[in-house]
Design an enzyme around this catalytic site. Structure first.
Site, PDB file in Angstrom:
ATOM      1  N   ASP A  81       0.878  -1.149  -0.128  1.00  0.00           N
ATOM      2  CA  ASP A  81      -0.071  -0.025   0.007  1.00  0.00           C
ATOM      3  C   ASP A  81       0.878   1.110   0.141  1.00  0.00           C
ATOM      4  O   ASP A  81       1.937   1.200   0.147  1.00  0.00           O
ATOM      5  CB  ASP A  81      -0.812  -0.209   1.106  1.00  0.00           C
ATOM      6  N   GLU A 133      -1.308   7.092  -8.011  1.00  0.00           N
ATOM      7  CA  GLU A 133      -2.201   7.946  -7.505  1.00  0.00           C
ATOM      8  C   GLU A 133      -2.090   9.457  -7.939  1.00  0.00           C
ATOM      9  O   GLU A 133      -1.174   9.678  -8.164  1.00  0.00           O
ATOM     10  CB  GLU A 133      -2.044   7.948  -5.684  1.00  0.00           C
ATOM     11  N   THR A 211     -13.322   2.469   4.846  1.00  0.00           N
ATOM     12  CA  THR A 211     -13.930   2.547   6.293  1.00  0.00           C
ATOM     13  C   THR A 211     -15.123   3.477   6.429  1.00  0.00           C
ATOM     14  O   THR A 211     -16.161   3.278   7.139  1.00  0.00           O
ATOM     15  CB  THR A 211     -12.749   2.605   7.397  1.00  0.00           C
TER      16      THR A 211
HETATM   17  P1  13P Z   1      -9.184   3.016   5.670  1.00  0.00           P
HETATM   18  O1  13P Z   1      -8.143   2.968   6.724  1.00  0.00           O
HETATM   19  O2  13P Z   1      -9.917   4.451   5.923  1.00  0.00           O
HETATM   20  O3  13P Z   1     -10.160   2.023   5.643  1.00  0.00           O
HETATM   21  O4  13P Z   1      -8.632   3.341   4.176  1.00  0.00           O
HETATM   22  C1  13P Z   1      -7.567   2.274   3.963  1.00  0.00           C
HETATM   23  C2  13P Z   1      -6.771   2.577   2.888  1.00  0.00           C
HETATM   24  O5  13P Z   1      -7.237   3.234   1.922  1.00  0.00           O
HETATM   25  C3  13P Z   1      -5.487   2.225   2.666  1.00  0.00           C
HETATM   26  O6  13P Z   1      -4.694   2.763   1.690  1.00  0.00           O
END
Ligand code: 13P
Length: 281
Positions: A81, A133, A211
């Protein structure tokens, strides 16, 4: 069974669903995540921050996932990520990650394109996929807060140029969601999402900050072309809630295993709920 990259998962799931990308916060929650996907016969993207990968250890993380994939026979992509460190992304790919996100969103567009293109060349030569991104998604990333006012919607023309010039497999777009939003719900710009999905064919749109999105908005995002949906905070928050309950009543002789099991079960439930929510009806 091999780990898959995003491109393979997008192709296999076209017209069926957006694929849930769940942040792994610790090794303990890993089997529960894969069991959730297995019970639904759905694919899953397991993603880590660089911090988590270093905490667990790249080799231990990759070999644990490979063992679980062998055991459970699930389609899994292991994805890095948000990462700005190109050397770390190369290390991830060399260690067995099948996908990486290079986050150059804070750079001028041309520099973001140049760096992302470099990562794409390295990744594609090694059968791995790349997410880029454009725009700035607000909220907290690895504890560093990007305020909501600093969030910048993705410009469709910039996104088009970025995708064409870099050859990325997936693109994170800023349409109103924020990372770490667990107390309120995001206001999503659906008009922008429609424009982005009609302009950006052949690349997977990624929704970050899963989330803080209501179920109704989430269904609409998936119906409007989102292909990968990131969920992180909800898992972290729920794990803490469960261990707070069990640890507060533990004695030195209570098995740690029993203290962690309810939290692991909760992770499985969340993975299943979200995976079902991301399905196209
Ligand atoms: P949240 O933690 O708000 O669910 O987002 C996760 C995310 O986008 C990781 O890149």
């Amino acid at each position: 069974m091999m780990l898959q990259n995003l491109k393979q998962l997008f192709e296999d799931n076209e017209g069926k669903r957006a694929i849930g990308a769940f942040n792994v916060h610790c090794l303990e929650m890993l089997p529960a995540m894969l069991e959730g996907a297995k019970d639904l016969e759905a694919p899953i993207i397991l993603q880590t921050s660089l911090g988590t990968a270093e905490y667990i250890g790249f080799d231990l993380l990759v070999s644990s996932i490979e063992t679980l994939v062998e055991r459970l026979d699930v389609d899994v992509c292991l994805h890095m990520d948000h990462c700005k460190d190109i050397e770390a992304l190369k290390k991830a790919i060399d260690s067995g990650y099948t996908s990486v996100m290079y986050d150059g969103s804070s750079l001028p567009l041309d520099e973001n394109i140049k760096n992302t293109k470099f990562v794409v060349e390295y990744a594609h030569a090694n059968d791995a996929s790349v997410e880029g991104e454009v725009g700035t998604i607000g909220g907290a990333e690895e504890g560093v807060v990007v305020s909501e006012e600093d969030a910048i919607y993705t410009d469709p023309a910039d996104a088009y140029k970025f995708v064409r010039e870099t050859g990325v497999d997936a693109i994170a777009v800023a349409i109103g969601t924020t990372h770490g939003q667990y107390k309120s719900k995001a206001k999503i710009n659906f008009e922008l999402l429609e424009k982005l999905s009609s302009n950006l064919k052949g690349v997977g749109l990624v929704l970050h900050g899963g989330t803080g999105v209501s179920d109704e908005d989430m269904r609409r995002c998936v119906a409007n072309g989102m292909k990968k949906v990131n969920v992180g905070t909800e898992l972290n928050k729920s794990y803490i809630e469960e261990v707070n309950k069990t640890f507060s009543t533990a004695t030195p002789l209570t098995s740690l295993r029993k203290l962690l099991l309810p939290a692991n079960n909760r992770i499985k439930d969340i993975v299943m709920e979200k995976t079902e929510l991301f399905q196209l009806k």
